[in-house]
Scaffold this motif. Structure first.
Motif, PDB file in Angstrom:
ATOM      1  N   LEU A  94       0.700  -1.159   0.018  1.00 18.79           N
ATOM      2  CA  LEU A  94       0.016   0.014   0.001  1.00 18.79           C
ATOM      3  C   LEU A  94       0.781   1.375   0.243  1.00 18.79           C
ATOM      4  O   LEU A  94       0.516   2.518  -0.512  1.00 18.79           O
TER       5      LEU A  94
ATOM      6  N   GLU B  36       3.830   1.588  -1.411  1.00 10.63           N
ATOM      7  CA  GLU B  36       4.210   1.986  -2.603  1.00 10.63           C
ATOM      8  C   GLU B  36       3.187   2.422  -3.518  1.00 10.63           C
ATOM      9  O   GLU B  36       3.352   3.481  -4.309  1.00 10.63           O
ATOM     10  N   ARG B  37       2.019   1.560  -3.794  1.00 10.21           N
ATOM     11  CA  ARG B  37       0.793   1.969  -4.494  1.00 10.21           C
ATOM     12  C   ARG B  37       0.084   3.427  -4.224  1.00 10.21           C
ATOM     13  O   ARG B  37      -0.118   4.146  -5.053  1.00 10.21           O
ATOM     14  N   LYS B  38      -0.045   3.636  -2.669  1.00  8.37           N
ATOM     15  CA  LYS B  38      -0.673   4.974  -2.688  1.00  8.37           C
ATOM     16  C   LYS B  38       0.270   5.988  -2.319  1.00  8.37           C
ATOM     17  O   LYS B  38      -0.027   7.285  -1.716  1.00  8.37           O
ATOM     18  N   HIS B  39       1.531   5.732  -2.406  1.00  9.76           N
ATOM     19  CA  HIS B  39       2.584   6.762  -1.942  1.00  9.76           C
ATOM     20  C   HIS B  39       2.567   7.165  -0.648  1.00  9.76           C
ATOM     21  O   HIS B  39       2.615   8.457  -0.373  1.00  9.76           O
ATOM     22  N   MET B  40       2.526   6.341   0.235  1.00 12.74           N
ATOM     23  CA  MET B  40       2.236   6.732   1.633  1.00 12.74           C
ATOM     24  C   MET B  40       3.576   6.547   2.795  1.00 12.74           C
ATOM     25  O   MET B  40       4.474   5.780   2.536  1.00 12.74           O
TER      26      MET B  40
ATOM     27  N   GLN C 246       1.506   7.851   7.565  1.00  8.65           N
ATOM     28  CA  GLN C 246       0.247   7.860   6.925  1.00  8.65           C
ATOM     29  C   GLN C 246      -0.335   6.196   6.880  1.00  8.65           C
ATOM     30  O   GLN C 246      -1.680   6.048   6.956  1.00  8.65           O
ATOM     31  N   ILE C 247       0.493   5.405   6.838  1.00  8.14           N
ATOM     32  CA  ILE C 247      -0.056   3.920   6.640  1.00  8.14           C
ATOM     33  C   ILE C 247      -0.417   3.425   7.904  1.00  8.14           C
ATOM     34  O   ILE C 247      -1.753   2.846   7.877  1.00  8.14           O
TER      35      ILE C 247
ATOM     36  N   TYR D 284      -4.088   5.047   8.406  1.00  8.20           N
ATOM     37  CA  TYR D 284      -4.530   4.625   7.505  1.00  8.20           C
ATOM     38  C   TYR D 284      -5.391   3.333   7.999  1.00  8.20           C
ATOM     39  O   TYR D 284      -6.704   3.093   7.951  1.00  8.20           O
TER      40      TYR D 284
ATOM     41  N   SER E  99      -9.851   2.088   8.393  1.00 11.40           N
ATOM     42  CA  SER E  99     -10.299   0.777   7.847  1.00 11.40           C
ATOM     43  C   SER E  99     -11.495  -0.031   8.938  1.00 11.40           C
ATOM     44  O   SER E  99     -12.242   0.724   9.286  1.00 11.40           O
TER      45      SER E  99
END
Length: 396
Positions: free
Chosen positions: A250, A252-256, A260-261, A264, A269
């Protein structure tokens, strides 16, 4: 003995004034939105309710306001602050330093400060509450009661993670567990109902934050939350158990960023994320009854995760004498209790649906007569645990 029980959060303050010997609740309340606009909701006993909306810039001003309300002519709860005998503080993380409640000293505060990296949102606020009370009520003793303490009886094989051992010895990376005061209170109430000290009990503390605990002979042997409260069940906004590989994927894909992760997974969630409706399960249940598919899937995920832990812990306990439901969802959501127990008949777990639908604020048994396992709904009382521990440490 009158104990002022305090639970200081980052922008909130929960409190109760309890007679620790009789268990009588003299007053309770909640200060919200400290530093913003400020709301104080105050209850005297079980009858009189007061609400104040006014600026409350700091925690110190919040505590001072509460003390003024407790002693003013309108409430007459106590005539003077001097009637408070001790102050009990909820502390979220005690790490391996604390396996029981302790009187607050400079050394205790230092150790709780050392644990801030393990509970960055909670421990600083807990410490702040202690320091403020020491400042404005310097002659009254303070006691720290830890969410993690009850779980310090877990055996090594149940609290270690399967990572290099030096990460535990050097960085204290292990399962700690939380909701310890609730699991302690509810399991002890279940022991009384079972009338047997040698017991195997599974406590399901289900609320916006949720955890399951396996309790053998009154001691925690495993629990679903881990290093932080993020592990375990599907919760209001927390994801619970998740493949660790999801995190870098996530990011990498969402540039977090790491911050931030974590935000998230902690705040966006869980029930909120899956349902897309709300973190409030009541709203999700209403949507599910109107055939909202995502709401129905959310409830199935929630119940299946609880069921998985119940079956796992029954194995660790080598059987189960009682399953206990507690906290906001556990005490009030009959649909969740029904779905969790459904399919567990092979374990001798049989719920009585009529009993399950009954509403009560008292402890009650909801299993069928031919159930081999008792099923209890037991309202939790974490504040009473804090008050009683505070009393025991300061009465002499």
């Amino acid at each position: 003995m009158l104990v002022f029980v305090l639970n200081a959060g980052s922008s909130s303050l929960k409190y109760q004034l309890i007679n620790a010997q009789s268990g009588e609740l003299k007053a309770s309340g909640l200060v919200e939105r400290i530093g913003i606009d400020g709301v104080l909701k105050h209850e005297i006993g079980e009858n009189k309710k007061l609400t104040f909306e006014l600026p409350i810039p700091t925690h110190k001003e919040a505590i001072e306001l509460v003390l003024r309300i407790l002693t003013n002519d309108e409430t007459k709860v106590i005539s003077s602050i001097k009637e408070i005998d001790a102050i009990g503080h909820r502390v979220v993380h005690g790490g391996e330093y604390f396996d029981k409640s302790v009187i607050v000293t400079d050394d205790v505060i230092k150790k709780i400060e050392d644990l801030i990296p393990l509970a960055p949102l909670h421990n600083p606020a807990n410490i702040l509450g202690m320091k403020i009370c020491q400042e404005i009520m310097p002659t009254i003793p303070n006691v720290a009661v830890f969410d993690t303490a009850f779980h310090q009886t877990m055996p090594e094989e149940n609290y270690l993670y399967a990572i290099p051992h030096e990460d535990y010895t050097q960085h204290h990376l292990r399962k700690y567990g939380f909701h310890g005061t609730s699991h302690y209170y509810v399991s002890n109430e279940a022991i009384k109902l079972l009338k047997k000290e040698k017991s195997r009990i599974i406590v399901c503390h289900l609320g916006n934050g949720s955890s399951v605990c396996a309790v053998k002979d009154g001691k925690s042997i495993s629990t679903s939350m881990g290093l932080t409260p993020l592990e375990g069940l599907v919760m209001g906004t927390r994801c619970g158990d998740i493949d660790a590989g999801v995190i870098p994927y996530l990011m990498e894909r969402k540039h977090m960023t790491p911050h931030q992760i974590i935000d998230y997974l902690n705040k966006k969630s869980g029930i909120l994320g899956v349902s897309g409706i709300s973190s409030d399960l009541r709203e999700v249940i209403r949507a599910s009854l109107e055939n909202d598919q995502r709401a129905q899937v959310t409830i199935k995920m929630l119940c299946n995760r609880i069921k998985k832990y119940i079956c796992s812990y029954a194995g660790l306990l080598e059987g189960v004498d009682a399953i206990c439901f507690t906290a906001g969802i556990g005490e009030n959501a009959d649909l969740i209790r029904k779905q969790v127990c459904s399919g567990l008949e092979f374990m001798g777990i049989l719920i009585d649906q009529e009993k399950n639908l009954l509403k009560s604020d008292k402890s009650r048994e909801i299993n069928a007569k031919n159930s081999k396992v008792k099923i209890y709904v037991i309202p939790t009382n974490e504040e009473l645990v804090i008050a009683k521990d505070t009393y025991e440490l300061t009465k002499g």
